[in-house]
Design a protein around this motif. Structure first.
Motif, PDB file in Angstrom:
ATOM      1  N   ARG A  63      -0.354  22.291   5.719  1.00 16.66           N
ATOM      2  CA  ARG A  63      -1.012  22.029   7.128  1.00 16.66           C
ATOM      3  C   ARG A  63      -1.290  20.266   7.369  1.00 16.66           C
ATOM      4  NH1 ARG A  63      -7.184  23.530   8.599  1.00 16.66           N
ATOM      5  NH2 ARG A  63      -7.161  23.103  10.954  1.00 16.66           N
ATOM      6  N   PHE A  64      -1.433  19.773   5.938  1.00 13.15           N
ATOM      7  CA  PHE A  64      -1.826  18.332   6.298  1.00 13.15           C
ATOM      8  C   PHE A  64      -0.726  17.281   5.484  1.00 13.15           C
ATOM      9  CE2 PHE A  64      -5.940  20.438   6.334  1.00 13.15           C
ATOM     10  CZ  PHE A  64      -6.258  20.059   7.529  1.00 13.15           C
ATOM     11  N   SER A  65       0.251  17.967   4.662  1.00 12.46           N
ATOM     12  CA  SER A  65       1.263  17.265   4.226  1.00 12.46           C
ATOM     13  C   SER A  65       0.889  15.941   3.513  1.00 12.46           C
ATOM     14  CB  SER A  65       2.303  16.849   5.368  1.00 12.46           C
ATOM     15  OG  SER A  65       2.922  17.932   5.920  1.00 12.46           O
ATOM     16  N   PRO A  66      -0.082  15.765   2.674  1.00 18.97           N
ATOM     17  CA  PRO A  66      -0.584  14.540   2.168  1.00 18.97           C
ATOM     18  C   PRO A  66       0.541  13.771   1.389  1.00 18.97           C
ATOM     19  CG  PRO A  66      -1.180  16.430   0.834  1.00 18.97           C
ATOM     20  CD  PRO A  66      -0.700  17.101   2.014  1.00 18.97           C
ATOM     21  N   ASN A  67       0.688  12.698   1.651  1.00 22.13           N
ATOM     22  CA  ASN A  67       1.802  11.611   1.549  1.00 22.13           C
ATOM     23  C   ASN A  67       1.446  10.313   0.825  1.00 22.13           C
ATOM     24  OD1 ASN A  67       4.405  10.870   0.953  1.00 22.13           O
ATOM     25  ND2 ASN A  67       4.934  10.455   2.969  1.00 22.13           N
ATOM     26  N   PRO A  68       1.453  10.241  -0.543  1.00 24.57           N
ATOM     27  CA  PRO A  68       1.284   8.586  -0.972  1.00 24.57           C
ATOM     28  C   PRO A  68       2.372   7.800  -0.522  1.00 24.57           C
ATOM     29  CG  PRO A  68       0.745  10.240  -2.549  1.00 24.57           C
ATOM     30  CD  PRO A  68       1.530  10.954  -1.506  1.00 24.57           C
ATOM     31  N   THR A  69       2.372   7.150   0.383  1.00 27.93           N
ATOM     32  CA  THR A  69       3.325   6.317   0.935  1.00 27.93           C
ATOM     33  C   THR A  69       3.958   4.789   0.050  1.00 27.93           C
ATOM     34  OG1 THR A  69       2.138   5.398   2.707  1.00 27.93           O
ATOM     35  CG2 THR A  69       3.313   7.384   3.084  1.00 27.93           C
ATOM     36  N   LEU A  70       2.404   4.434  -0.087  1.00 27.17           N
ATOM     37  CA  LEU A  70       2.827   2.996  -0.783  1.00 27.17           C
ATOM     38  C   LEU A  70       1.559   2.719  -1.706  1.00 27.17           C
ATOM     39  CD1 LEU A  70       2.070  -0.129   1.505  1.00 27.17           C
ATOM     40  CD2 LEU A  70       1.494   2.274   2.369  1.00 27.17           C
ATOM     41  N   PHE A  71       1.675   1.678  -2.644  1.00 31.50           N
ATOM     42  CA  PHE A  71       0.501   1.132  -3.343  1.00 31.50           C
ATOM     43  C   PHE A  71       0.554  -0.304  -3.334  1.00 31.50           C
ATOM     44  CE2 PHE A  71       4.376   1.109  -5.704  1.00 31.50           C
ATOM     45  CZ  PHE A  71       4.123  -0.094  -6.800  1.00 31.50           C
ATOM     46  N   ALA A  72      -0.584  -0.703  -3.582  1.00 33.11           N
ATOM     47  CA  ALA A  72      -0.846  -2.189  -3.449  1.00 33.11           C
ATOM     48  C   ALA A  72      -1.717  -2.793  -4.834  1.00 33.11           C
ATOM     49  CB  ALA A  72      -1.448  -2.672  -2.206  1.00 33.11           C
ATOM     50  N   VAL A  73      -1.454  -3.963  -5.344  1.00 35.19           N
ATOM     51  CA  VAL A  73      -2.263  -4.511  -6.324  1.00 35.19           C
ATOM     52  C   VAL A  73      -2.524  -5.878  -6.036  1.00 35.19           C
ATOM     53  CG1 VAL A  73      -2.015  -5.040  -8.776  1.00 35.19           C
ATOM     54  CG2 VAL A  73      -0.888  -3.000  -7.860  1.00 35.19           C
TER      55      VAL A  73
END
Length: 375
Positions: free
Chosen positions: A239-249
């Motif tokens: 239903r929600f399709s959680p998708n980690p798309t990017l990371f930042a530091v």
């Protein structure tokens, strides 16, 4: 080191200028300088940061081509909705009475074409990071830059990046690198971003991130994110399709640096959004916060959130992970381009929002005045 990286020799920057760099400078410099004026930077700060910005306009790659009467990027960037390689911003942060100016770019070689390989663009971005790091350590440097990319490089190495004889070999797990400058009154803080390859699934991304977090002091807040996502049943994921798309530091001392993981969810309703923001109520959210968020979304959308519900892109959150913190902090990207009728509507809504929050009472009247001056 890539030969056309302007940062290799700041004292002779003009030697690296090209018609492409001049195009970007002419397009952007006037708006950027007006932002510095609107944010009340001193004349000295304006000149310093305008010079700093001019370096970055030489990192934006070839000028767009004209297709059907429209500027079309030669290399399509995921930096902005219009596929351009730069984003300008102003941040209103308590307790500052004036906004801070910031910008983010995707470094792109001027030699790029529509068929340029992702790895070439990535290698160029990594060269720029190396140059910035050296610049931050140089004697008598002109720019008060804070740039320690050690933690970001650690993430890349965990993700499969290698370096031999000063040359980077990119991994297929990350496809783009973005760099950001936050222009504080006394220094320039920098951030680096990595965009995950779209072919990676949720489990693969969580595994890579967990390996990178290990030993960094961020295991506990990160485990809250992981446990939330893993606790949900398969129909919730559908239903929600959680998708980690990017990371930042943050490019600063590792103990002080924030690591941010951006997760996109499909939007259905406010209750589900609050659950995602709070990670199943693990992060305390006040009733006032939830109410103000609901009001802000509805006001941006003119009372109708159906466009957000239909959008396959959904809504973007990020979880802010700090060393030795018990829980992540969470923020939401407001999908203004999707919800709002036009830019003026966005400015009016946010001006009214700032006015309703006491911490920003010094700033609210400025928003409507400043934005037309800049754009």
């Amino acid at each position: 080191m890539a030969k056309d990286t302007p940062l290799t020799n700041l004292m002779h920057l003009t030697a690296f200028r090209s018609s492409d760099a001049d195009f970007w400078s002419q397009k952007l410099h006037g708006h950027f300088y007006k932002m510095l004026v609107a944010a009340d930077y001193t004349p000295t700060e304006r000149q310093l940061y305008a010079d700093w910005f001019s370096i970055w306009t030489a990192l934006l790659g070839p000028r767009p081509t004209i297709v059907d009467g429209q500027d079309t990027p030669v290399v399509k960037s995921f930096m902005c909705d219009d596929l351009g390689p730069i984003e300008l911003g102003m941040a209103w942060k308590h307790p500052h009475k004036k906004p801070l100016v910031k910008f983010s770019i995707e470094p792109i070689p001027t030699t790029s074409t529509t068929s340029t390989d992702e790895a070439e663009v990535m290698a160029y971005g990594l060269d720029v990071i190396d140059s910035l790091h050296r610049l931050s350590r140089s004697r008598g440097r002109k720019y008060p830059i804070i740039m320690d990319p050690g933690l970001f490089i650690h993430f890349l190495e965990v993700f499969g990046f290698t370096r031999l004889d000063g040359q980077w070999k990119a991994s297929t797990s990350v496809t783009n690198i973005f760099l950001a400058s936050d222009l504080l009154p006394d220094c320039i803080e920098t951030k680096a971003y990595g965009v995950f390859h779209s072919s990676l699934n949720l489990t693969e991304k969580l595994t890579l991130l967990s390996k990178a977090m290990s030993g960094s002091g961020r295991e506990k807040p990160w485990s809250t994110v992981v446990n939330y996502l893993k606790s949900k049943p398969s129909d919730w994921h559908t239903r929600f399709s959680p998708n980690p798309t990017l990371f930042a530091v943050d490019c600063k001392d590792s103990d002080d640096a924030r690591v941010k993981v951006y997760v996109r969810y499909r939007f259905t309703d406010m209750d589900c959004l609050v659950d995602q923001l709070s990670l199943g109520r693990a992060i305390p959210l006040s009733a006032a916060y939830v109410t103000s968020l609901r009001e802000l979304l509805l006001q941006l959308a003119g009372g109708d959130l159906s466009a957000l519900q239909r959008s396959p892109r959904g809504i973007l959150l990020y979880y802010d992970l700090r060393a030795h913190a018990p829980l992540p902090k969470v923020k939401i990207y407001m999908p203004v381009r999707l919800l709002a009728a036009n830019d003026l509507h966005v400015v009016k809504v946010f001006s009214a929002y700032l006015e309703r929050h006491a911490a920003f009472l010094q700033q609210d009247s400025q928003v409507l005045e400043d934005m037309p001056k800049v754009w």
